[in-house]
Enzyme design. Structure first.
Site, PDB file in Angstrom:
ATOM      1  N   GLY A   1       0.837  -1.195   0.000  1.00 51.11           N
ATOM      2  CA  GLY A   1       0.000   0.000   0.000  1.00 51.11           C
ATOM      3  C   GLY A   1       0.867   1.238   0.000  1.00 51.11           C
TER       4      GLY A   1
ATOM      5  N   GLY B   1       2.259   5.608   4.429  1.00 53.54           N
ATOM      6  CA  GLY B   1       1.274   6.185   5.338  1.00 53.54           C
ATOM      7  C   GLY B   1      -0.040   5.432   5.388  1.00 53.54           C
TER       8      GLY B   1
ATOM      9  N   GLY C   1      -0.499   2.556   6.745  1.00 54.86           N
ATOM     10  CA  GLY C   1      -0.613   1.794   7.984  1.00 54.86           C
ATOM     11  C   GLY C   1      -0.098   0.371   7.897  1.00 54.86           C
TER      12      GLY C   1
ATOM     13  N   THR D   1       2.124  -0.442  10.978  1.00 60.92           N
ATOM     14  CA  THR D   1       1.327  -0.373  12.205  1.00 60.92           C
ATOM     15  C   THR D   1       0.429  -1.588  12.349  1.00 60.92           C
ATOM     16  OG1 THR D   1       1.326   2.051  12.133  1.00 60.92           O
ATOM     17  CG2 THR D   1      -0.355   0.991  13.501  1.00 60.92           C
TER      18      THR D   1
ATOM     19  N   ARG E   1      16.227  -1.633   4.807  1.00 57.82           N
ATOM     20  CA  ARG E   1      17.119  -0.683   4.130  1.00 57.82           C
ATOM     21  C   ARG E   1      18.214  -0.163   5.070  1.00 57.82           C
ATOM     22  NH1 ARG E   1      15.990   1.410  -0.898  1.00 57.82           N
ATOM     23  NH2 ARG E   1      14.062   0.693  -1.893  1.00 57.82           N
TER      24      ARG E   1
ATOM     25  N   SER F   1       6.031  -1.806  -2.139  1.00 55.67           N
ATOM     26  CA  SER F   1       6.044  -2.728  -3.291  1.00 55.67           C
ATOM     27  C   SER F   1       5.029  -2.296  -4.350  1.00 55.67           C
ATOM     28  CB  SER F   1       5.795  -4.164  -2.840  1.00 55.67           C
ATOM     29  OG  SER F   1       4.721  -4.284  -1.929  1.00 55.67           O
TER      30      SER F   1
END
Length: 288
Positions: free
Chosen positions: A90, A93, A95, A98, A123, A164
């Site tokens: 996604g 930000g 989520g 989280t 990374r 991704s």
């Protein structure tokens, strides 16, 4: 009914080396990325000594897959769960990290072995030599996909949290897994919501031209076409969903599809009961 074979499913074309014996994986088990080419059959050399068969994979020559002494199925019996890859994808930000962290806590509380591979964390080490060009993004996903597969093959519920953005890259990892082992989790959070959150201030920098190739701004995000799980931002009443609610949605899917054992049953007791019940070497956690 979901079953777990108590034996390793080898990859076609990959010579398996175990206990000083070599055999070839059946062609039916082929999947993308498996070994191709240089070896054909085990043969005696001029001294009559049996040689291990080797193959060429990419730029690596004269290699042989070393099978483990403890099968993946045996490890899954010990853990009382099925190894799989939960691939969170996604926008920045949305989520991903989280919700993945929340899910990992829920699984840990239930006694399950997990591994969480986060994009930023990777990374810091393994992929610190990569940038954010299209080519580097593809290599980033290829590497973490292989790492995720290694964890999955130990029986761990493996979660990856990466933007991704390209479908082809995610499909590349899916093809390296057996059917049912790769679950794509699409964080379906609108761009405007992600940009309003902007926890790292990256959207603001991208809008100002300070960051190039930023997904959703000047680099595309290709949403999944048929993900196993879609995590929506709002509930049916239009209210924002909490990370816990999102994680519980994924947890229920894992339970319903037989990836997890009943947490009230001790693992070894469950394994012994299954071994008594089945004589064909196939373990069925769904029947507990």
């Amino acid at each position: 009914m979901v079953t777990v074979a108590s034996r390793v499913r080898p990859v076609a074309g990959r010579p398996i080396c175990c206990c000083n014996r070599v055999r070839m994986a059946p062609v039916a088990a082929a999947r993308s990325g498996s070994a191709s080419g240089s070896g054909t059959a085990v043969a005696n050399n001029s001294d009559g000594k049996v040689l291990l068969q080797t193959v060429t994979v990419g730029n690596s020559t004269n290699i042989c897959w070393q099978e483990t002494m403890v099968s993946r199925g045996d490890k899954e019996v010990l853990l009382g769960q099925r190894g799989c890859v939960l691939w969170f994808t996604g926008l920045s930000g949305s989520g991903k990290s989280t919700v993945a962290c929340t899910l990992e806590h829920l699984l840990h509380e239930r006694g399950h072995l997990t591994s969480l591979l986060d994009g930023d964390n990777i990374r810091h080490g393994l992929n610190k030599d990569l940038g954010f060009s299209a080519a580097d993004r593809t290599e980033n996903i290829r590497r973490i996909g292989e790492v995720a597969i290694l964890f999955k093959d130990t029986g761990a519920v493996t979660m990856t949290s990466f933007i991704s953005p390209y479908r082809a890259d995610r499909e590349m990892v899916r093809q390296r897994c057996q059917p049912g082992e790769f679950l794509e989790v699409f964080m379906n959070i609108p761009l405007e919501v992600c940009e309003a959150r902007d926890p790292k201030g990256l959207y603001k920098k991208a809008r100002a031209g300070l960051i190039k190739n930023f997904t959703g701004i000047d680099d595309p995000y290709e949403a999944p076409l048929a993900p196993e799980l879609v995590i929506d931002c709002f509930d049916d009443e239009g209210q924002p969903r909490s990370p816990l609610a999102m994680a519980q949605q994924i947890l229920h899917t894992l339970e319903d599809q037989g990836y997890l054992r009943d947490p009230t049953i001790p693992t070894l007791a469950a394994a012994k009961a299954l071994q008594r019940k089945h004589s064909d070497g196939v373990l069925d956690f769904a029947e507990l």
